[in-house]
Motif scaffolding. Structure first.
Motif, PDB file in Angstrom:
ATOM      1  N   ALA A  73       0.832  -1.208   0.000  1.00  0.00           N
ATOM      2  CA  ALA A  73       0.000   0.000   0.000  1.00  0.00           C
ATOM      3  C   ALA A  73       0.867   1.260   0.000  1.00  0.00           C
ATOM      4  CB  ALA A  73      -0.929  -0.011   1.213  1.00  0.00           C
ATOM      5  N   TYR A  74       1.973   1.212   0.730  1.00  0.00           N
ATOM      6  CA  TYR A  74       2.879   2.370   0.779  1.00  0.00           C
ATOM      7  C   TYR A  74       3.464   2.646  -0.605  1.00  0.00           C
ATOM      8  CZ  TYR A  74       6.701   5.386   2.360  1.00  0.00           C
ATOM      9  OH  TYR A  74       7.562   6.449   2.537  1.00  0.00           O
ATOM     10  N   VAL A  75       3.924   1.592  -1.272  1.00  0.00           N
ATOM     11  CA  VAL A  75       4.498   1.758  -2.611  1.00  0.00           C
ATOM     12  C   VAL A  75       3.436   2.257  -3.587  1.00  0.00           C
ATOM     13  CG1 VAL A  75       5.600   0.556  -4.537  1.00  0.00           C
ATOM     14  CG2 VAL A  75       6.265   0.010  -2.192  1.00  0.00           C
ATOM     15  N   GLN A  76       2.218   1.757  -3.432  1.00  0.00           N
ATOM     16  CA  GLN A  76       1.143   2.203  -4.319  1.00  0.00           C
ATOM     17  C   GLN A  76       0.870   3.692  -4.138  1.00  0.00           C
ATOM     18  OE1 GLN A  76      -0.628   0.195  -6.748  1.00  0.00           O
ATOM     19  NE2 GLN A  76      -0.920   2.336  -7.324  1.00  0.00           N
ATOM     20  N   ARG A  77       0.879   4.151  -2.890  1.00  0.00           N
ATOM     21  CA  ARG A  77       0.681   5.583  -2.636  1.00  0.00           C
ATOM     22  C   ARG A  77       1.828   6.395  -3.231  1.00  0.00           C
ATOM     23  NH1 ARG A  77      -0.902   3.578   2.485  1.00  0.00           N
ATOM     24  NH2 ARG A  77       1.130   4.156   3.382  1.00  0.00           N
ATOM     25  N   GLY A 128       3.122  10.104  -8.121  1.00  0.00           N
ATOM     26  CA  GLY A 128       3.982  10.411  -9.259  1.00  0.00           C
ATOM     27  C   GLY A 128       5.367   9.811  -9.191  1.00  0.00           C
ATOM     28  N   GLY A 129       5.663   9.033  -8.164  1.00  0.00           N
ATOM     29  CA  GLY A 129       6.983   8.432  -8.037  1.00  0.00           C
ATOM     30  C   GLY A 129       7.109   7.144  -8.833  1.00  0.00           C
ATOM     31  N   ARG A 130       8.345   6.753  -9.109  1.00  0.00           N
ATOM     32  CA  ARG A 130       8.621   5.485  -9.773  1.00  0.00           C
ATOM     33  C   ARG A 130       9.029   4.465  -8.723  1.00  0.00           C
ATOM     34  NH1 ARG A 130      13.017   5.493 -12.893  1.00  0.00           N
ATOM     35  NH2 ARG A 130      12.269   3.817 -14.260  1.00  0.00           N
ATOM     36  N   ARG A 165       9.095 -12.652 -11.350  1.00  0.00           N
ATOM     37  CA  ARG A 165       7.799 -13.264 -11.037  1.00  0.00           C
ATOM     38  C   ARG A 165       7.065 -12.470  -9.965  1.00  0.00           C
ATOM     39  NH1 ARG A 165       9.756 -19.552 -10.459  1.00  0.00           N
ATOM     40  NH2 ARG A 165      10.390 -19.890 -12.626  1.00  0.00           N
ATOM     41  N   VAL A 166       7.807 -12.054  -8.938  1.00  0.00           N
ATOM     42  CA  VAL A 166       7.190 -11.261  -7.873  1.00  0.00           C
ATOM     43  C   VAL A 166       6.666  -9.945  -8.429  1.00  0.00           C
ATOM     44  CG1 VAL A 166       7.626 -10.032  -5.715  1.00  0.00           C
ATOM     45  CG2 VAL A 166       8.584 -12.318  -6.061  1.00  0.00           C
ATOM     46  N   ALA A 167       7.476  -9.309  -9.261  1.00  0.00           N
ATOM     47  CA  ALA A 167       7.066  -8.031  -9.847  1.00  0.00           C
ATOM     48  C   ALA A 167       5.830  -8.202 -10.730  1.00  0.00           C
ATOM     49  CB  ALA A 167       8.215  -7.436 -10.650  1.00  0.00           C
ATOM     50  N   PHE A 198       5.626  -2.450  -9.942  1.00  0.00           N
ATOM     51  CA  PHE A 198       6.944  -1.858 -10.150  1.00  0.00           C
ATOM     52  C   PHE A 198       7.188  -1.509 -11.623  1.00  0.00           C
ATOM     53  CE2 PHE A 198       7.213  -4.592  -6.416  1.00  0.00           C
ATOM     54  CZ  PHE A 198       7.726  -3.700  -5.476  1.00  0.00           C
ATOM     55  N   ASP A 199       7.924  -0.413 -11.808  1.00  0.00           N
ATOM     56  CA  ASP A 199       8.290   0.006 -13.158  1.00  0.00           C
ATOM     57  C   ASP A 199       9.458  -0.814 -13.697  1.00  0.00           C
ATOM     58  OD1 ASP A 199       6.519   2.455 -13.438  1.00  0.00           O
ATOM     59  OD2 ASP A 199       7.586   2.938 -11.594  1.00  0.00           O
TER      60      ASP A 199
END
Length: 405
Positions: free
Chosen positions: A5-9, A14-16, A30-32, A38-39
């Motif tokens: 959730a933190y990464v999604q926020r 606007g972050g990568r 596979r995880v990504a 993830f970009d």
């Protein structure tokens, strides 16, 4: 989930987001792909292990404009030293203080709730049900005095804690594979719900505790326990991937519990009991593999995950489960016609009903496994299945009737 959730926020702002891990590149990808968060994704490739200082160099080279890094280990400190922002997750206070001393912005995330639930799941107390087999010798011999019951109870405790030790060790060894498995990725260590450090401490700790309890039951019991631990460890490392040997190993582990119960209580084990147990538990072990193969077929795979079987083996494995189970019932029938039964039971006619119940139960279990309706170890499944519980009650009732008539 909190970190996702933190990464999604972060991305929504606007972050990568880039996943960089010391795990193999294929696993990282596979995880990504699974998270779709993830970009970019980078992992170790056999030439470079992206951990600690090497990961720091990699990130500094690829992102010279600066980067924020989320980490949870002491090895990540070298990366935070090169980062523009440090984000820690569930780190010890000492490491948090060191990060705070860095001349960069820092943030500390906490995802830990109580570890009791994940710890119990990792120890798998539902599997302790199998250790009830240590009571079988005293039941078969009709020895119900307090001393014998106490000895069997100690054997149960010893086997349970040692078994949990093996489960923890197995989960630590299979960590990378579990993280990519559709169901096993939810295990406490694989999902991150339980710190790996707990496993590295508890696995030997529980083994030591089981050994100390075993001392109370004498050297012969300790020897049987040692054999059990060696076989189950060999199973975790090697045997579970060996064709048919894995089934034999599982059947042996079940039977060793009965042998241990006899050694703990000083009750001599009959050939009938040992023969029945080997065939019966070979059937259950084959049924376990049958269940896994049925799942593999349903998932469109051509082989069972981490096993030595291909899906084309399913009919043969199913036949092995049926044949061995029926042979165990034949052994039971021959036993009921032996002189030993006349000594223990006043009426033998009701005991023949046990054979009928076992025929029904084994046949039904194989059918459920064949239909893909059994998603657990057969013993664990039976403990939750109302029909299986009813069958167990009927068997106990018939044995009681045969004893009192």
């Amino acid at each position: 989930e909190e970190i996702v959730a933190y990464v999604q926020r972060w991305r929504d702002a606007g972050g990568r987001a880039v996943l960089v891990s010391a795990a193999d590149q294929r696993i990282v990808e596979r995880v990504a792909d699974h998270l779709a968060l993830f970009d970019e994704a980078y992992g170790s490739d056999g030439r470079m292990n992206l951990k600690g200082a090497r990961k720091a160099d990699f990130l500094a080279e690829h992102y010279p404009e600066g980067f924020a890094y989320i980490g949870d280990k002491d090895a990540d400190y070298a990366i935070w030293q090169r980062a523009a922002r440090a984000i820690t997750v569930d780190v010890p206070r000492s490491l948090r203080a060191r990060v705070d001393d860095l001349p960069i912005e820092s943030e500390h995330l906490t995802t830990r709730g109580s570890h009791f639930g994940p710890l119990m799941r990792a120890m798998r107390p539902q599997q302790w049900l199998k250790n009830v087999l240590v009571f079988l010798p005293l039941l078969a011999a009709h020895r119900f005095d307090l001393v014998t019951l106490g000895e069997a109870a100690l054997a149960f405790v010893a086997y349970s804690v040692v078994a949990s030790s093996v489960y923890l060790l197995n989960d630590l060894l299979d960590l990378q594979a579990d993280r990519t498995h559709p169901r096993k990725c939810k295990r406490p260590f694989a999902s991150g719900a339980l710190p790996l450090s707990w496993g590295t401490v508890l696995a030997p700790g529980l083994l030591l505790a089981g050994g100390l309890v075993s001392v109370l039951l004498g050297p012969v019991f300790m020897a049987v326990m040692a054999i059990y631990y060696l076989v189950t460890t060999a199973y975790s490392f090697v045997l579970k991937r060996r064709l048919v040997i894995d089934i034999c190993a599982l059947a042996t582990l079940y039977t060793l519990r009965i042998v241990a119960g006899g050694m703990a209580t000083g009750i001599s084990l009959s050939v009938w009991l040992l023969a029945f147990s080997m065939f019966f538990f070979f059937s259950l072990a084959a049924m376990k593999r049958q269940t896994e193969l049925v799942s593999s077929v349903a998932e469109g795979q051509d082989k069972a995950h981490g096993r030595g079987y291909v899906t084309d083996d399913l009919p043969l494995v199913s036949n092995m489960a049926v044949a061995s189970g029926y042979v165990s019932i034949l052994v039971m029938a021959l036993y009921l016609n032996s002189p030993a039964v006349q000594i223990l039971y006043s009426a033998t006619v009701p005991l023949w009903g046990i054979c009928l119940v076992l025929l029904y139960w084994l046949s039904r279990m194989v059918m459920l496994a064949h239909r893909g309706q059994m998603h657990d170890d057969p013993v664990v499944f039976a403990a939750k299945d109302r029909v299986s519980i009813a069958c167990a009650g009927i068997i106990l009732g018939l044995a009681l009737v045969g004893n009192v008539l």
